[in-house]
Design a protein around this motif. Sequence first.
Motif, short mmCIF file in Angstrom:
data_model
loop_
_atom_site.label_atom_id
_atom_site.label_comp_id
_atom_site.label_asym_id
_atom_site.label_seq_id
_atom_site.Cartn_x
_atom_site.Cartn_y
_atom_site.Cartn_z
N SER A 108 27.05 -11.15 13.31
CA SER A 108 28.04 -10.10 13.57
C SER A 108 27.58 -9.19 14.69
O SER A 108 28.38 -8.76 15.54
CB SER A 108 28.29 -9.28 12.30
OG SER A 108 28.78 -10.08 11.26
N THR A 131 24.03 -15.13 21.91
CA THR A 131 24.80 -14.07 22.55
C THR A 131 25.33 -14.48 23.92
O THR A 131 26.51 -14.25 24.22
CB THR A 131 23.96 -12.78 22.67
OG1 THR A 131 23.55 -12.37 21.36
CG2 THR A 131 24.78 -11.65 23.29
N PHE A 187 33.89 -15.26 25.62
CA PHE A 187 34.72 -14.06 25.62
C PHE A 187 35.12 -13.64 27.04
O PHE A 187 36.22 -13.15 27.27
CB PHE A 187 34.00 -12.90 24.92
CG PHE A 187 33.98 -13.01 23.43
CD1 PHE A 187 34.86 -13.85 22.76
CD2 PHE A 187 33.09 -12.28 22.67
CE1 PHE A 187 34.85 -13.96 21.38
CE2 PHE A 187 33.06 -12.37 21.28
CZ PHE A 187 33.96 -13.22 20.63
N ILE A 225 28.09 -11.05 18.06
CA ILE A 225 29.51 -11.11 18.43
C ILE A 225 30.00 -9.73 18.87
O ILE A 225 30.73 -9.61 19.87
CB ILE A 225 30.35 -11.62 17.25
CG1 ILE A 225 30.01 -13.09 16.95
CG2 ILE A 225 31.84 -11.46 17.52
CD1 ILE A 225 30.67 -13.64 15.70
N SER A 226 29.58 -8.70 18.15
CA SER A 226 30.00 -7.34 18.48
C SER A 226 29.55 -6.93 19.88
O SER A 226 30.33 -6.36 20.65
CB SER A 226 29.43 -6.36 17.44
OG SER A 226 29.74 -5.03 17.77
N ILE A 238 28.37 -16.83 23.41
CA ILE A 238 29.54 -16.10 22.94
C ILE A 238 30.12 -15.25 24.06
O ILE A 238 31.34 -15.18 24.25
CB ILE A 238 29.18 -15.21 21.73
CG1 ILE A 238 28.70 -16.07 20.56
CG2 ILE A 238 30.37 -14.36 21.30
CD1 ILE A 238 28.16 -15.27 19.40
N THR A 239 29.25 -14.60 24.82
CA THR A 239 29.70 -13.75 25.92
C THR A 239 30.44 -14.56 26.98
O THR A 239 31.46 -14.12 27.52
CB THR A 239 28.52 -13.00 26.56
OG1 THR A 239 27.82 -12.27 25.55
CG2 THR A 239 29.00 -12.04 27.63
#
Length: 308
Positions: A162, A106, A113, A165-166, A109-110
Amino acid sequence: MEFNKKSIGHLAIFTSSLIFGVNLPLSKTILPLYVDAQMLTLFRVCGAALLFWVLSLFVKKESVPFKDLLLLFGASMFGIVINQFAFLEGLSRSSVIDTGILLTITPIITMLFAALFLKEPITARKVLGVLVGLSGALLLIFGDGISVDGNSSLIGVLLLLSSAISFALYLTLFRGLIERYSPVTLMKWMFLFAAIIGISIYWRHIATFDFTNTPVIAYLKIAYVVVGATFFTYLLIPIAQKSLRPTTLSMYNYLQPIVASFIAFMYGMDTFGWVQILAAVLVFSGVYIVTQSKSRAQLELEQKQKQS
């Protein structure tokens, strides 16, 4: 003042991560023995929605225009609906060790993003901090800190991915919205939307759930999930979001496997030795390094000062 705001933010997300860490092994004790993932998520979103709306009666009311309600619906989808439904369904189909591994992605990914949507720089210090924290979490997972409790299915792994990512999208896409309203206003609408969506999809689970024969201990654990790991944590997360950058927030995910390991030690299911201590040191070191990395605003200010 800025120091105090950031300190409160760190305390809020630290407390939230501790509660989430306890929630991981606790949820596995009732999934799917007493309740399935869909019903537990319904308990979470409906129970939290009720608690937030009751709490809103005792705090200052904020007017939310229709355009922001639409944004809150989007935030609910990413921050609650997809995140929680996918997480609990994935958890029910996965081992704790695989769940712990997937939780560690996480922050990565964060960070990506945040660079894509918020134009936050990916500095060498930030990358170093994420990798140091990641090494601590993986050391714990692969160093016998968390016991393997079964095999994971592909769909379980994909659901957990998922979920990660969400939540990363929620932290980055809706930061401006989070800053405009109080945590109670945000969460009462987000959980209301989540409850409506959850009931409309999984209403059959309510009709078939055996409320009378479910033991008291299961209800007590469900109460912890609803009140502690949902209502209280989601009250704290927006407080942290107002003062901390998304990557810093997500770094606290690395605490969850450490807490899960400590819980196992407390109940005599595992030992707590140098592996756990070193993992904790690495995780906290990683969080500290990330907090010391420069934000876009800081880098832009330094650039202006150089030009002037």
